[in-house]
Motif scaffolding. Structure first.
Motif, short mmCIF file in Angstrom:
data_model
loop_
_atom_site.label_atom_id
_atom_site.label_comp_id
_atom_site.label_asym_id
_atom_site.label_seq_id
_atom_site.Cartn_x
_atom_site.Cartn_y
_atom_site.Cartn_z
N GLU A 210 5.08 -13.77 7.45
CA GLU A 210 5.14 -14.56 6.23
C GLU A 210 6.08 -13.88 5.24
N THR A 211 7.14 -14.56 4.86
CA THR A 211 8.07 -14.05 3.86
C THR A 211 7.76 -14.68 2.50
N SER A 212 8.40 -14.16 1.46
CA SER A 212 8.09 -14.57 0.08
C SER A 212 6.58 -14.47 -0.17
N ALA A 213 5.97 -13.46 0.35
CA ALA A 213 4.52 -13.29 0.29
C ALA A 213 4.21 -11.88 -0.20
N ARG A 214 4.11 -11.75 -1.50
CA ARG A 214 3.84 -10.44 -2.09
C ARG A 214 2.35 -10.12 -2.03
N VAL A 215 2.03 -8.93 -1.59
CA VAL A 215 0.65 -8.47 -1.51
C VAL A 215 0.38 -7.57 -2.72
N ASP A 216 -0.55 -8.00 -3.57
CA ASP A 216 -0.83 -7.27 -4.80
C ASP A 216 -2.09 -6.43 -4.75
N GLU A 217 -2.98 -6.72 -3.80
CA GLU A 217 -4.22 -5.96 -3.69
C GLU A 217 -4.78 -6.11 -2.29
N LEU A 218 -5.60 -5.14 -1.90
CA LEU A 218 -6.25 -5.17 -0.59
C LEU A 218 -7.69 -5.62 -0.77
N PRO A 219 -8.11 -6.70 -0.09
CA PRO A 219 -9.50 -7.16 -0.24
C PRO A 219 -10.47 -6.24 0.48
N ALA A 220 -11.73 -6.33 0.11
CA ALA A 220 -12.74 -5.49 0.74
C ALA A 220 -12.98 -5.89 2.18
N ASP A 221 -13.02 -7.19 2.44
CA ASP A 221 -13.32 -7.69 3.79
C ASP A 221 -12.01 -7.87 4.55
N ARG A 222 -11.53 -6.80 5.14
CA ARG A 222 -10.24 -6.84 5.83
C ARG A 222 -10.29 -5.92 7.03
N GLY A 223 -9.32 -6.11 7.90
CA GLY A 223 -9.12 -5.18 8.99
C GLY A 223 -8.18 -4.07 8.56
N PRO A 224 -7.67 -3.29 9.49
CA PRO A 224 -6.74 -2.20 9.15
C PRO A 224 -5.46 -2.75 8.53
N VAL A 225 -4.89 -1.96 7.62
CA VAL A 225 -3.66 -2.34 6.92
C VAL A 225 -2.64 -1.22 7.07
N ILE A 226 -1.43 -1.59 7.44
CA ILE A 226 -0.31 -0.65 7.47
C ILE A 226 0.60 -1.00 6.30
N VAL A 227 0.70 -0.10 5.34
CA VAL A 227 1.55 -0.31 4.16
C VAL A 227 2.92 0.29 4.46
N ALA A 228 3.87 -0.57 4.76
CA ALA A 228 5.21 -0.15 5.17
C ALA A 228 6.21 -0.49 4.07
N THR A 229 6.01 0.14 2.93
CA THR A 229 6.85 -0.10 1.76
C THR A 229 7.40 1.23 1.26
N SER A 230 8.12 1.19 0.16
CA SER A 230 8.51 2.43 -0.49
C SER A 230 7.26 3.15 -1.00
N LEU A 231 7.37 4.46 -1.23
CA LEU A 231 6.23 5.18 -1.78
C LEU A 231 5.86 4.66 -3.16
N ALA A 232 6.85 4.26 -3.95
CA ALA A 232 6.56 3.74 -5.29
C ALA A 232 5.72 2.47 -5.20
N ALA A 233 6.07 1.58 -4.29
CA ALA A 233 5.29 0.35 -4.12
C ALA A 233 3.91 0.66 -3.54
N ALA A 234 3.84 1.60 -2.62
CA ALA A 234 2.55 1.98 -2.04
C ALA A 234 1.63 2.60 -3.08
N ARG A 235 2.20 3.40 -4.00
CA ARG A 235 1.38 3.98 -5.08
C ARG A 235 0.69 2.90 -5.88
N GLY A 236 1.45 1.85 -6.23
CA GLY A 236 0.87 0.78 -7.02
C GLY A 236 -0.16 -0.02 -6.25
N LEU A 237 0.14 -0.33 -4.98
CA LEU A 237 -0.76 -1.15 -4.19
C LEU A 237 -2.07 -0.42 -3.89
N LEU A 238 -1.97 0.87 -3.58
CA LEU A 238 -3.15 1.63 -3.19
C LEU A 238 -3.78 2.38 -4.35
N GLY A 239 -3.12 2.39 -5.51
CA GLY A 239 -3.66 3.11 -6.65
C GLY A 239 -3.78 4.60 -6.40
#
Length: 414
Positions: A210-239
């Protein structure tokens, strides 16, 4: 995750029963393909409207992307080649291979300094981790050779002062780029060609992209997630503010000029880190007929800006390409920050970078993650490391849910 209801499920498979990949560059596509090959359902989300990250290729007639258009033979090359994910490749024509020039003392030379060649003969593991490259190389071959070799490594490190980095880190990469026979390979369509083949492979394996699909947060009820972004973007997404590492800061100049047979193929600036390469020598279709397409990269320090890098690039071009200003037909410029892989300070190695496994079913992949390699190999290696960990975590979550369901039935009917 925030975007649409389709982000919560993939077909009839809930998100908790899938591996989710955030980011559609080299790291994300590598992770998605590897996880799907292992049998996991995978969904990949890319915030941009097209895949590719820094390998995203521009529209014609000039076909360029951020960073080099080359591979070096090694694990990444072998993995892609076995899967048919490279496409047609080319080699430098002999006439151009002899047109490598070194800029030293403001003058073009046909041969590198002897000290550089002396350092190139030292085995890859021959430099220490806890010294700077300048300290070690000066002791080994003298200050002039140390400075020239450190500046030469601007081609692979995109850093304004390679001599300040770990000697082991710089020297291993120096040996890679100067190996004989040369290990460099040129995809005729650049990395964009490879990314297109990887995306097709992922879709063939059932990966939902899925393109044009920005992920802003990770829900509680999810499977494993691989965050393959810049470290700056990963810092924001993962807090997670600990997701930091040093990288390079480089001015990029893509330049097209009317072709002149006297023009060099490569110019390496040995006075300060800088590199100019004519990629149309190998891939003529990336520029219109009769034109040469160069890519220049000139790292800049923390107190320098884009203007300083471009001024250096133009000075080098003035020496290397006679009359280039009158022949210029097109250009594109950019200032790239932390977009070309991690760099390791003295006393550190790639193992000290942010770990792939972040716990709680979250995994990291990208340019500045704990994986070994040269340039894009770090993104590839971290994606390839994250994929089996995520697949294993998915299996563990399914087993835990199954055990929980059986326990609940036992309580109800036991």
């Amino acid at each position: 995750m925030t975007a649409s209801a389709s982000h919560r499920t993939h077909g009839t498979t809930p998100a908790r029963d899938r591996v989710t990949v955030v980011g559609g560059g080299l790291a994300g596509l590598t992770a998605a393909v590897a996880a799907a090959e292992a049998g996991a359902p995978v969904t990949l989300y890319e915030a941009h409207h097209t895949l590719g990250g820094r390998a995203r290729i521009s529209d014609g007639p000039y076909r360029v992307h951020e960073g080099p258009h080359v591979f070096y033979t090694g694990p990444m090359w072998s993995w892609l080649k076995r899967r048919g994910l490279i496409g047609p490749t080319g080699r430098v024509p002999f006439a151009d291979a002899t047109r490598l020039r070194f800029l030293q003392g403001g003058e073009l030379r046909r041969t590198p300094p002897r000290g550089l060649l002396r350092l190139a003969r030292i085995p890859a593991g021959g430099a220490p981790v806890d010294e700077t490259y300048t300290e070690w190389a000066t002791r080994t071959a003298g200050p002039a050779a140390a400075a020239a070799t450190a500046n030469f490594m601007g081609v692979a490190l995109f850093h304004h002062d390679p001599g300040s980095l770990s000697a082991a880190f710089v020297h291993r990469r120096f040996r890679r780029v100067t190996g004989m026979p040369p290990g460099v390979r040129y995809p005729l369509g650049g990395f964009g060609q490879v990314l297109e083949l990887m995306a097709a492979r992922a879709r063939d394996l059932g990966v939902r992209i899925e393109t044009s699909a920005r992920v802003d947060e990770l829900p509680a009820d999810r499977g494993p997630v691989i965050v393959a972004t810049s470290l700056a973007a990963a810092r924001g997404l993962l807090g997670d503010d600990s997701l930091r590492w040093s990288g390079g800061r480089t001015v990029l100049l893509d330049l097209a000029v009317r072709r002149d047979r006297r023009d060099p193929f490569v110019v390496s600036d040995l006075d300060r880190p800088g590199w100019v390469e004519r990629f149309s020598a190998v891939s003529p279709l990336i520029a219109p007929r009769g034109e040469s397409l160069y890519q220049a990269q000139f790292p800049v320090g923390p107190d320098e800006g884009k203007a300083e890098g471009l001024a250096r690039a133009e000075r080098v071009l003035g020496v290397a390409l006679p009359g280039w200003r009158a022949r210029e037909t097109w250009r594109r410029t950019a200032l790239a920050q932390d977009r070309s892989g991690a760099v390791d300070p003295p006393g550190t190695t790639w193992r000290d970078r942010p770990a792939v496994d972040r716990g709680d079913g979250v995994f990291l992949a990208g340019d500045q993650v704990a994986a070994d390699g040269l340039l894009g190999e770090v993104a590839f290696g971290s994606g390839l490391t994250a994929a089996p960990l995520a697949v294993g975590a998915l299996g563990a979550q399914r087993r835990d849910r199954g055990a929980g369901a059986r326990a609940a039935l036992d309580l109800k009917f036991g």
